[in-house]
Write an enzyme that holds these catalytic residues in place. Sequence first.
Site, mmCIF file in Angstrom:
data_model
loop_
_atom_site.group_PDB
_atom_site.id
_atom_site.type_symbol
_atom_site.label_atom_id
_atom_site.label_comp_id
_atom_site.label_asym_id
_atom_site.label_seq_id
_atom_site.Cartn_x
_atom_site.Cartn_y
_atom_site.Cartn_z
ATOM 1 N N ALA A 150 35.854 23.882 34.038
ATOM 2 C CA ALA A 150 35.332 24.796 35.273
ATOM 3 C C ALA A 150 36.557 25.499 35.850
ATOM 4 O O ALA A 150 37.752 25.219 35.423
ATOM 5 C CB ALA A 150 34.875 23.734 36.364
ATOM 6 N N GLY A 175 34.312 21.191 31.783
ATOM 7 C CA GLY A 175 33.195 22.185 31.815
ATOM 8 C C GLY A 175 32.781 22.793 30.378
ATOM 9 O O GLY A 175 31.642 23.036 30.121
ATOM 10 N N GLU A 199 31.228 20.572 28.237
ATOM 11 C CA GLU A 199 29.781 20.193 28.865
ATOM 12 C C GLU A 199 28.916 21.297 28.444
ATOM 13 O O GLU A 199 27.937 20.995 28.011
ATOM 14 C CB GLU A 199 30.018 19.848 30.118
ATOM 15 C CG GLU A 199 30.857 18.578 30.620
ATOM 16 C CD GLU A 199 30.996 18.519 32.016
ATOM 17 O OE1 GLU A 199 31.680 19.368 32.588
ATOM 18 O OE2 GLU A 199 30.446 17.517 32.735
ATOM 19 N N GLU A 221 39.160 15.787 33.175
ATOM 20 C CA GLU A 221 39.055 15.800 34.308
ATOM 21 C C GLU A 221 39.608 14.557 35.080
ATOM 22 O O GLU A 221 40.113 14.939 36.265
ATOM 23 C CB GLU A 221 37.307 15.694 34.716
ATOM 24 C CG GLU A 221 36.437 16.889 34.385
ATOM 25 C CD GLU A 221 36.052 16.999 33.221
ATOM 26 O OE1 GLU A 221 36.407 16.230 32.144
ATOM 27 O OE2 GLU A 221 34.913 17.948 33.102
HETATM 28 N N1 3HC Z 1 40.814 26.888 35.885
HETATM 29 C C1 3HC Z 1 41.571 27.731 36.326
HETATM 30 N N2 3HC Z 1 42.969 28.110 35.629
HETATM 31 C C2 3HC Z 1 43.204 27.394 34.704
HETATM 32 C C3 3HC Z 1 42.347 26.277 34.035
HETATM 33 C C4 3HC Z 1 41.214 26.157 34.626
HETATM 34 N N3 3HC Z 1 40.439 25.295 34.515
HETATM 35 N N4 3HC Z 1 43.024 26.024 32.925
HETATM 36 C C5 3HC Z 1 44.229 26.746 32.930
HETATM 37 N N5 3HC Z 1 44.089 27.848 33.957
HETATM 38 C C6 3HC Z 1 45.278 28.659 34.081
HETATM 39 C C7 3HC Z 1 46.675 27.894 34.409
HETATM 40 O O1 3HC Z 1 46.826 27.910 35.714
HETATM 41 C C8 3HC Z 1 47.627 29.149 33.766
HETATM 42 O O2 3HC Z 1 47.473 30.177 34.887
HETATM 43 P P1 3HC Z 1 49.025 30.977 35.321
HETATM 44 O O3 3HC Z 1 49.306 31.916 33.945
HETATM 45 O O4 3HC Z 1 48.616 31.857 36.142
HETATM 46 O O5 3HC Z 1 50.127 30.153 35.492
HETATM 47 C C9 3HC Z 1 46.832 29.775 32.569
HETATM 48 O O6 3HC Z 1 45.395 29.345 32.907
HETATM 49 C C10 3HC Z 1 47.326 29.249 31.425
HETATM 50 O O7 3HC Z 1 47.301 27.801 31.525
HETATM 51 P P2 3HC Z 1 48.663 26.999 30.768
HETATM 52 O O8 3HC Z 1 49.807 27.731 31.383
HETATM 53 O O9 3HC Z 1 48.534 25.655 31.008
HETATM 54 O O10 3HC Z 1 48.454 27.303 29.321
HETATM 55 P P3 3HC Z 1 48.374 26.545 27.929
HETATM 56 O O11 3HC Z 1 47.912 27.247 26.740
HETATM 57 O O12 3HC Z 1 49.726 25.661 28.101
HETATM 58 O O13 3HC Z 1 47.199 25.281 28.285
HETATM 59 C C11 3HC Z 1 45.127 24.536 28.685
HETATM 60 C C12 3HC Z 1 45.965 25.698 28.172
HETATM 61 C C13 3HC Z 1 45.165 23.400 27.442
HETATM 62 C C14 3HC Z 1 43.861 25.040 28.681
HETATM 63 C C15 3HC Z 1 45.585 24.072 30.024
HETATM 64 O O14 3HC Z 1 45.689 25.014 30.858
HETATM 65 C C16 3HC Z 1 44.772 22.858 30.673
HETATM 66 O O15 3HC Z 1 44.860 21.711 30.198
HETATM 67 N N6 3HC Z 1 43.816 23.440 31.600
HETATM 68 C C17 3HC Z 1 42.999 22.273 32.515
HETATM 69 C C18 3HC Z 1 41.855 22.028 31.530
HETATM 70 C C19 3HC Z 1 41.027 21.147 32.453
HETATM 71 O O16 3HC Z 1 41.500 20.196 33.182
HETATM 72 N N7 3HC Z 1 39.723 21.269 32.379
HETATM 73 C C20 3HC Z 1 38.775 20.563 33.248
HETATM 74 C C21 3HC Z 1 38.673 21.315 34.467
HETATM 75 S S1 3HC Z 1 37.489 20.353 35.512
HETATM 76 C C22 3HC Z 1 36.097 20.892 35.132
HETATM 77 O O17 3HC Z 1 35.863 21.228 34.274
HETATM 78 C C23 3HC Z 1 34.945 19.914 35.904
HETATM 79 C C24 3HC Z 1 33.853 20.071 35.065
HETATM 80 O O18 3HC Z 1 33.498 18.840 34.513
HETATM 81 C C25 3HC Z 1 32.633 20.311 36.209
#
Ligand code: 3HC
Length: 649
Positions: free
Chosen positions: A61, A100, A103, A123
């Site tokens: 998400a 997400g 999912e 998450e």
């Molecule tokens: N939402 C918004 N922005 C995100 C994002 C997300 N889920 N994931 C990454 N970004 C952004 C980062 O902030 C970064 O932004 P910037 O360039 O402006 O600094 C850019 O994307 C690139 O991210 P990384 O620098 O971390 O790039 P990497 O290649 O090193 O890693 C990744 C990529 C593995 C996808 C890592 O960013 C990551 O782990 N992201 C989070 C994943 C996550 O936690 N997903 C779950 C979200 S909660 C959810 O989904 C709820 C649902 O169940 C309803």
Amino acid sequence: MSVVTTQMHGDIAVVTIDNPPVNAASQAVRQGLLAALQATEKSQPAAVVLICSGRSFVAGADIREFDKPFLEPMLPDLLNAIEAATRPWIAAIHGTALGGGCELALACSHRLGLSTAKIGLPEVNLGLIPGAGGTVRLPRLIDPLEAARLAVTGKPIGAAEAHKLGLFDAVTEDDLLTAALTMARDAASQPRPKPLLSREAPAVAAETWNTAIAKLTSKARGQHSPHEAAASVRDALDHDGITALGLERERFMRLKGSSQSAALRYIFFAERTVGKTPRTKGITPRPTANIGVVGGGTMGAGIAAAALLAGLTVHMVERDLDAANAGAARVEGIIGGSLKRGLISQTRHDTLLQNFTTASTYASLATADLVIEAVFEDMDVKKQVFAALEAACKPEAVLATNTSYLDVNEIAASVKDPSRVVGLHFFSPAHIMKLLEIVVPETVADDVLATALQLAKSLGKLPVLAGVCDGFIANRIMSSYRREADYLLEDGALPHEVDTAMRDFGMPMGIFEMQDLAGLDIGWAARKRRATARPASERYVDIPDRICEQGNFGRKTGRGWYLYGEDGTPQRNPEVEALILAESARKNITRQSFGAEAIMARILGCMQSEGAAILTEGIAASREDIDVTMVNAFGFPRWKGGPMFLRDA
Ligand code: 3HC
């Protein structure tokens, strides 16, 4: 242009998400997917392939939307609608399908992964649980204990494992779209798999479940989300799909509003903000493929190993052949350890060591692009090393010092071209700890700074920029709260009370246990070196010096703040406690009793006021620099965000 587009490939509709950088499921993406679903339900292609542009499948998400009320369409509703589609939907996954994104893939009828893809439910790392069916659909697709592992630990798995578990129907090494189109054609001619939400959840015996969950949550310490994720998977096993989905969403929404999730989301973005500076925008860094390391002790060897493991060439220099051999043995030990743990193959191990040389003269550094000095913490010794480097290295080579508190401006001023000098403060063990303090002297050139940041990136480190002062960000704050902990001893607390309060707060270790582990002689030597510079008016606690004077240096001598028996468990040390009481009496301090909260208020208050001073002096540019440093250098509980975040909260 829309972030979601649909194109026909024969009788297959290909829905493409294009929302850089990581295709997060933002409101626009959800809206686009809903429109694509409605259109394909109307046009009835044979099947639908869902694929993403750029570097990744949907990585979750959009976390940036979590501070505001969610906008329609809601992800769970959208996913229910995709799962209920009349045509098969094939998720074609590359990069990472996280949260997400995972999912979304679970709502599709089929999942195809590129062999390099990863999938998971991270998450919990944001203080959340999956909020769109992850904990409900996954245990209806794969072994529920494996589903629990993914949701509770937050660790993604690779394509091969996902295939083995049944999470991916197939894995391909070929062109993803071509393989997905083939899968879609097959799927169109086969009966549809039963939607996961309407499947019955398998039964798991309470005892088996409890044992597995206790193990999975054992490292959670004070963090709530892993326990909540486990409870949500359990709910999913105990209820029908629709009921479980409602319970999961309720839990997700409650956690989204929690202070732990706010802190973890803050630190997620903070770690991606630090290490960025307008000074290096558009500046080309100098090369960093060929690294020199001066000093083969614990720190030098760790730095050399980190560089080798990142694929760089490393030349290590020591003062004589024996020291060079000892340094080489340390490096080989670390690389050998990676082989033993299965992190690298034998071939990779051998290649890495071929990229490594040791010598007892500086001549081997003539071709180095960047040299890191990691010798004894003494200004004169450092200056001698820098003079030798200046004579031996090419003029454009970057010269870096790994000092943890000495004046980097003074070191820079000791060479003819101070613009080539920068501080690279690694943390021990340097091949493991992610944090790298890049210490910025007044004279450093922009491209040297860019080179330091580039090196951090290639080593996989988390760079934080720090100005020059005694201890920079990390050690300056640590020294100040260590001092405060000493004051607490004189004022009425005992070491185990301070340590217990810190552990209960969420730190991995108390300050006194940590000193015993590192060796009390290190701090003692530093205090002696600084004794002359200490203002006479400064409150000074003699207790640690008294302990050291008796030859007790902590764990390595079996005695320090604590006593260590055969099994290494720390026991209260009556002699030290008597010494503490005597010191309070000698200074006419009336001892008071401190509860854990009062102890932490003093320690935290001290971190925060030192942090505020560091900000005012411009040593750190933002509170994020301080919080990221405290979380990654000293294990400040990530789910509390950091001392400065806590202050502002
Ligand atoms: N939402 C918004 N922005 C995100 C994002 C997300 N889920 N994931 C990454 N970004 C952004 C980062 O902030 C970064 O932004 P910037 O360039 O402006 O600094 C850019 O994307 C690139 O991210 P990384 O620098 O971390 O790039 P990497 O290649 O090193 O890693 C990744 C990529 C593995 C996808 C890592 O960013 C990551 O782990 N992201 C989070 C994943 C996550 O936690 N997903 C779950 C979200 S909660 C959810 O989904 C709820 C649902 O169940 C309803």
